[in-house]
Scaffold this active site. Structure first.
Site, PDB file in Angstrom:
ATOM      1  N   THR A 144       0.825  -1.196   0.000  1.00  0.00           N
ATOM      2  CA  THR A 144       0.000   0.000   0.000  1.00  0.00           C
ATOM      3  C   THR A 144       0.865   1.255   0.000  1.00  0.00           C
ATOM      4  O   THR A 144       1.956   1.266   0.597  1.00  0.00           O
ATOM      5  CB  THR A 144      -0.943  -0.013   1.229  1.00  0.00           C
ATOM      6  N   SER A 179      -1.384   3.448  10.457  1.00  0.00           N
ATOM      7  CA  SER A 179      -2.344   2.611  11.225  1.00  0.00           C
ATOM      8  C   SER A 179      -1.691   1.250  11.445  1.00  0.00           C
ATOM      9  O   SER A 179      -0.708   0.900  10.770  1.00  0.00           O
ATOM     10  CB  SER A 179      -3.646   2.424  10.437  1.00  0.00           C
ATOM     11  N   TYR A 181      -2.950  -1.438  10.505  1.00  0.00           N
ATOM     12  CA  TYR A 181      -3.106  -2.129   9.209  1.00  0.00           C
ATOM     13  C   TYR A 181      -1.929  -1.785   8.288  1.00  0.00           C
ATOM     14  O   TYR A 181      -1.267  -2.673   7.738  1.00  0.00           O
ATOM     15  CB  TYR A 181      -4.436  -1.740   8.529  1.00  0.00           C
ATOM     16  N   HIS A 182      -1.700  -0.469   8.102  1.00  0.00           N
ATOM     17  CA  HIS A 182      -0.616  -0.086   7.183  1.00  0.00           C
ATOM     18  C   HIS A 182       0.730  -0.646   7.679  1.00  0.00           C
ATOM     19  O   HIS A 182       1.589  -1.020   6.882  1.00  0.00           O
ATOM     20  CB  HIS A 182      -0.558   1.444   7.039  1.00  0.00           C
ATOM     21  N   LYS A 185       1.539  -4.107   6.508  1.00  0.00           N
ATOM     22  CA  LYS A 185       2.086  -4.170   5.144  1.00  0.00           C
ATOM     23  C   LYS A 185       3.600  -3.904   5.155  1.00  0.00           C
ATOM     24  O   LYS A 185       4.340  -4.449   4.335  1.00  0.00           O
ATOM     25  CB  LYS A 185       1.393  -3.126   4.263  1.00  0.00           C
TER      26      LYS A 185
HETATM   27  P1  NAD Z   1     -11.149  -7.372   0.428  1.00  0.00           P
HETATM   28  O1  NAD Z   1     -11.300  -7.359   1.905  1.00  0.00           O
HETATM   29  O2  NAD Z   1     -12.350  -7.090  -0.396  1.00  0.00           O
HETATM   30  O3  NAD Z   1     -10.561  -8.783  -0.052  1.00  0.00           O
HETATM   31  C1  NAD Z   1      -9.586  -9.496   0.657  1.00  0.00           C
HETATM   32  C2  NAD Z   1      -9.972 -10.978   0.588  1.00  0.00           C
HETATM   33  O4  NAD Z   1      -8.961 -11.733   1.245  1.00  0.00           O
HETATM   34  C3  NAD Z   1     -11.301 -11.265   1.308  1.00  0.00           C
HETATM   35  O5  NAD Z   1     -12.174 -11.981   0.451  1.00  0.00           O
HETATM   36  C4  NAD Z   1     -10.868 -12.093   2.518  1.00  0.00           C
HETATM   37  O6  NAD Z   1     -11.848 -13.046   2.920  1.00  0.00           O
HETATM   38  C5  NAD Z   1      -9.579 -12.739   2.031  1.00  0.00           C
HETATM   39  N1  NAD Z   1      -8.667 -13.086   3.133  1.00  0.00           N
HETATM   40  C6  NAD Z   1      -8.250 -12.279   4.136  1.00  0.00           C
HETATM   41  N2  NAD Z   1      -7.452 -12.961   4.969  1.00  0.00           N
HETATM   42  C7  NAD Z   1      -7.365 -14.228   4.465  1.00  0.00           C
HETATM   43  C8  NAD Z   1      -6.709 -15.400   4.905  1.00  0.00           C
HETATM   44  N3  NAD Z   1      -5.976 -15.418   6.018  1.00  0.00           N
HETATM   45  N4  NAD Z   1      -6.837 -16.516   4.156  1.00  0.00           N
HETATM   46  C9  NAD Z   1      -7.573 -16.527   3.002  1.00  0.00           C
HETATM   47  N5  NAD Z   1      -8.244 -15.438   2.569  1.00  0.00           N
HETATM   48  C10 NAD Z   1      -8.134 -14.303   3.296  1.00  0.00           C
HETATM   49  O7  NAD Z   1      -9.957  -6.370   0.068  1.00  0.00           O
HETATM   50  P2  NAD Z   1      -9.557  -5.702  -1.328  1.00  0.00           P
HETATM   51  O8  NAD Z   1     -10.057  -4.312  -1.321  1.00  0.00           O
HETATM   52  O9  NAD Z   1      -9.892  -6.614  -2.438  1.00  0.00           O
HETATM   53  O10 NAD Z   1      -7.987  -5.618  -1.157  1.00  0.00           O
HETATM   54  C11 NAD Z   1      -7.143  -6.688  -1.592  1.00  0.00           C
HETATM   55  C12 NAD Z   1      -5.699  -6.382  -1.231  1.00  0.00           C
HETATM   56  O11 NAD Z   1      -5.307  -5.159  -1.851  1.00  0.00           O
HETATM   57  C13 NAD Z   1      -5.453  -6.188   0.262  1.00  0.00           C
HETATM   58  O12 NAD Z   1      -4.232  -6.770   0.593  1.00  0.00           O
HETATM   59  C14 NAD Z   1      -5.391  -4.686   0.435  1.00  0.00           C
HETATM   60  O13 NAD Z   1      -4.585  -4.352   1.515  1.00  0.00           O
HETATM   61  C15 NAD Z   1      -4.784  -4.247  -0.878  1.00  0.00           C
HETATM   62  N6  NAD Z   1      -5.153  -2.882  -1.242  1.00  0.00           N
HETATM   63  C16 NAD Z   1      -6.465  -2.539  -1.419  1.00  0.00           C
HETATM   64  C17 NAD Z   1      -6.797  -1.231  -1.750  1.00  0.00           C
HETATM   65  C18 NAD Z   1      -8.230  -0.790  -1.938  1.00  0.00           C
HETATM   66  O14 NAD Z   1      -8.458   0.431  -2.126  1.00  0.00           O
HETATM   67  N7  NAD Z   1      -9.209  -1.679  -1.918  1.00  0.00           N
HETATM   68  C19 NAD Z   1      -5.784  -0.290  -1.920  1.00  0.00           C
HETATM   69  C20 NAD Z   1      -4.452  -0.667  -1.732  1.00  0.00           C
HETATM   70  C21 NAD Z   1      -4.148  -1.969  -1.392  1.00  0.00           C
HETATM   71  N1  USQ Z   2     -11.338  10.124   4.501  1.00  0.00           N
HETATM   72  C1  USQ Z   2     -12.178  11.223   4.538  1.00  0.00           C
HETATM   73  N2  USQ Z   2     -13.521  10.991   4.626  1.00  0.00           N
HETATM   74  C2  USQ Z   2     -14.065   9.744   4.664  1.00  0.00           C
HETATM   75  C3  USQ Z   2     -13.201   8.623   4.608  1.00  0.00           C
HETATM   76  C4  USQ Z   2     -11.832   8.853   4.529  1.00  0.00           C
HETATM   77  O1  USQ Z   2     -11.746  12.370   4.501  1.00  0.00           O
HETATM   78  O2  USQ Z   2     -15.307   9.614   4.752  1.00  0.00           O
HETATM   79  C5  USQ Z   2      -9.878  10.344   4.377  1.00  0.00           C
HETATM   80  C6  USQ Z   2      -9.042   9.629   5.433  1.00  0.00           C
HETATM   81  O3  USQ Z   2      -8.942  10.392   6.604  1.00  0.00           O
HETATM   82  C7  USQ Z   2      -7.715   9.446   4.694  1.00  0.00           C
HETATM   83  C8  USQ Z   2      -8.121   9.319   3.230  1.00  0.00           C
HETATM   84  O4  USQ Z   2      -9.467   9.791   3.153  1.00  0.00           O
HETATM   85  O5  USQ Z   2      -6.940  10.600   4.822  1.00  0.00           O
HETATM   86  C9  USQ Z   2      -8.056   7.904   2.701  1.00  0.00           C
HETATM   87  O6  USQ Z   2      -8.863   7.056   3.512  1.00  0.00           O
HETATM   88  P1  USQ Z   2      -9.439   5.675   2.953  1.00  0.00           P
HETATM   89  O7  USQ Z   2     -10.289   5.055   4.009  1.00  0.00           O
HETATM   90  O8  USQ Z   2     -10.018   5.860   1.604  1.00  0.00           O
HETATM   91  O9  USQ Z   2      -8.081   4.853   2.701  1.00  0.00           O
HETATM   92  P2  USQ Z   2      -7.094   4.106   3.694  1.00  0.00           P
HETATM   93  O10 USQ Z   2      -7.579   4.056   5.073  1.00  0.00           O
HETATM   94  O11 USQ Z   2      -5.730   4.651   3.474  1.00  0.00           O
HETATM   95  O12 USQ Z   2      -7.163   2.608   3.144  1.00  0.00           O
HETATM   96  C10 USQ Z   2      -7.510   2.273   1.801  1.00  0.00           C
HETATM   97  C11 USQ Z   2      -7.739   0.769   1.748  1.00  0.00           C
HETATM   98  C12 USQ Z   2      -6.445   0.066   2.094  1.00  0.00           C
HETATM   99  C13 USQ Z   2      -5.330   0.558   1.192  1.00  0.00           C
HETATM  100  C14 USQ Z   2      -5.196   2.079   1.216  1.00  0.00           C
HETATM  101  C15 USQ Z   2      -4.265   2.601   0.140  1.00  0.00           C
HETATM  102  O13 USQ Z   2      -8.779   0.392   2.661  1.00  0.00           O
HETATM  103  O14 USQ Z   2      -6.629  -1.338   1.956  1.00  0.00           O
HETATM  104  O15 USQ Z   2      -4.126  -0.014   1.606  1.00  0.00           O
HETATM  105  O16 USQ Z   2      -6.483   2.654   0.908  1.00  0.00           O
HETATM  106  S1  USQ Z   2      -3.324   3.987   0.685  1.00  0.00           S
HETATM  107  O17 USQ Z   2      -4.258   4.997   1.227  1.00  0.00           O
HETATM  108  O18 USQ Z   2      -2.621   4.489  -0.452  1.00  0.00           O
HETATM  109  O19 USQ Z   2      -2.452   3.519   1.730  1.00  0.00           O
END
Ligand code: NAD
Ligand code: USQ
Length: 399
Positions: A144, A179, A181-182, A185
């Protein structure tokens, strides 16, 4: 190619599976369905109705497409994952199978532990399974952009040249995630880098920005192939949330001053980037890092863009700056490099097209499914869960 997609039931995993299958790859999806369980805990549900993975895979075959194989299990379970990697012998592993919500990881100790154990242990298992059963496979891992945080210098793609006391080196770019979460990664990136170094594995870490949209060529083939669309305060990403808010005449919730700047990309570009990474693998022993996004915006600018597009449709959007539940810089420098995927041939879709292309209309068509109680944040980065169930959320066993 023979490709394993970990997290194949998710927002990005399912469209990726169809995209790669349609382009002639032999695809196996792996998922534990944990995400559906975690949704239930929050009371959240995808705005678009989504079918079970089994139903989606069956429908894909009924539509005359190549078979997508399915393996149900948890990648933190070593016996399960080892058997899958041994038996499927993948040439590429696309790893989406993680917990992905920053707010979830900040709700309580329990949620932080769930997030980090799931992500770090799952990825470690993948690395060991590759070492033992698929040493030539290429790991394409979703990282991420948030690993970098918001430093006051330009963000490079993974590495930076440092000059110190007359000596120079190219070192991993400093990480300042925002966070638990981050942070998971960042821990993954270190583990993967180390495994490449000591075992000669090949890996690409895709530091992806925030993804938006639900329309791909494949999801549009049939409503039953739809992917999830999250809009709640825990899972919903910012642009998807703003679209839902505009569609139901709820104020667009800009957190704090709104100067928080992030990289963004259309879901179709996620799929293209994955294919480009898979078709152009890292070398043995190489830990390659790409920054995967196409445009950068502040959240304030994003709200303006959504409001502008909604106004063109005759809607009446309002933008509201509300108290920021997160601890993050609300005004900062941001210049993240992102040329490596463009150099491989990525042709981006831009936000202005996607909004006009039907995202807002799709959202409004499902407006009756929106639960307004899930729109405002029920958590803060400092106190965790502040909703009515706060007490039980804090303690308890980790599942
Ligand atoms: P999502 O939650 O929709 O999908 C993740 C899937 O992984 C789910 O179906 C979940 O059940 C499965 N999973 C989680 N833990 C598991 C485990 N231990 N074993 C098997 N399956 C498991 O998320 P997404 O939005 O599709 O994101 C996918 C990946 O991309 C994530 O790693 C996320 O961090 C990354 N990512 C997403 C975004 C975004 O904006 N959606 C942005 C940047 C990075
Ligand atoms: N934000 C608002 N209003 C809202 C929701 C969010 O202002 O209603 C702001 C947050 O404070 C933050 C930004 O928007 O500053 C992004 O928040 P987000 O929830 O869209 O994204 P984030 O929490 O960073 O997480 C999401 C995905 C995660 C991925 C990440 C990419 O859930 O899986 O890793 O985006 S990145 O942001 O580049 O790290």
């Amino acid at each position: 190619m023979n490709i394993l997609i970990l997290g194949g039931d998710g927002y990005l995993g399912w469209p990726t599976a169809m995209y790669l299958s349609r382009r002639g790859h032999d695809v196996t999806v792996v998922d534990s369905f944990h995400r559906r369980l975690w949704d239930a805990e929050i009371g959240a549900e995808s705005l678009l109705p989504i079918r079970s993975l089994r139903e989606r895979v069956a429908l894909w075959s009924e539509l005359g497409q190549p078979r997508i194989h399915m393996e149900v299990g948890d990648i933190t379970d070593w016996d399960f994952l080892e058997a899958v990697v041994r038996e499927r012998a993948p040439e590429a592993i696309v790893h989406y199978g993680e917990h992905r919500a920053a707010p979830f990881s900040m709700l309580s100790r329990r949620h932080a532990v769930i997030t980090q154990v799931n992500n770090v242990v799952g990825t470690l298992n993948v690395l060991f399974a590759m070492r033992d059963h698929a040493p030539d496979a290429h790991l394409v891992k979703l990282g991420t952009m948030g690993e970098y945080g918001t430093p006051n210098i330009s963000i490079e793609e993974g590495y930076i040249e440092i000059h110190h006391e007359g000596r120079s080196d190219v070192l991993p770019y400093p990480k300042q995630p925002g966070s638990f979460y981050h942070l998971s990664k960042v821990h993954d990136s270190h583990n993967i880098h180390f495994a490449c170094k000591v075992w000669g594995l090949r890996a690409t870490d895709l530091n992806q920005g925030v993804v938006y949209g639900v329309h791909t060529e494949e999801t549009d083939m049939h409503p039953g192939l739809a992917t999830r669309f999250d809009y709640d305060h825990v899972w919903g990403t910012v642009l998807n949330r703003f679209c839902v808010q505009a569609a139901i005449d709820h104020p667009l919730t800009v957190y704090g001053k709104g100067g928080q700047t992030r990289g963004f990309l259309d879901i179709r570009d996620t799929l293209a980037c994955i294919e480009l990474a898979v078709l152009n693998p890292a070398a043995p022993g190489e830990f390659r890092v790409f920054n995967q996004f196409t445009e950068q915006f502040s959240v304030g600018e994003l709200a303006e863009k959504v409001a502008e597009a909604a106004t063109k449709l005759g809607w009446d959007p309002i933008i509201e700056n509300i108290a920021n539940p997160r601890v993050e810089a609300e005004e900062h420098f941001y210049n993240a490099k992102h040329t490596k995927l463009l150099d491989l041939g990525l042709q981006p879709h831009y936000l202005s097209e996607t909004l006009i292309d039907g995202l807002l209309e799709t959202v409004r068509a499902h407006a009756d499914r929106v639960d307004r109680a899930l729109l405002l944040p029920s958590h803060t980065w400092t106190e965790g869960w502040i909703g009515p169930e706060a007490k039980e959320q804090q303690g308890g066993e980790v599942h």
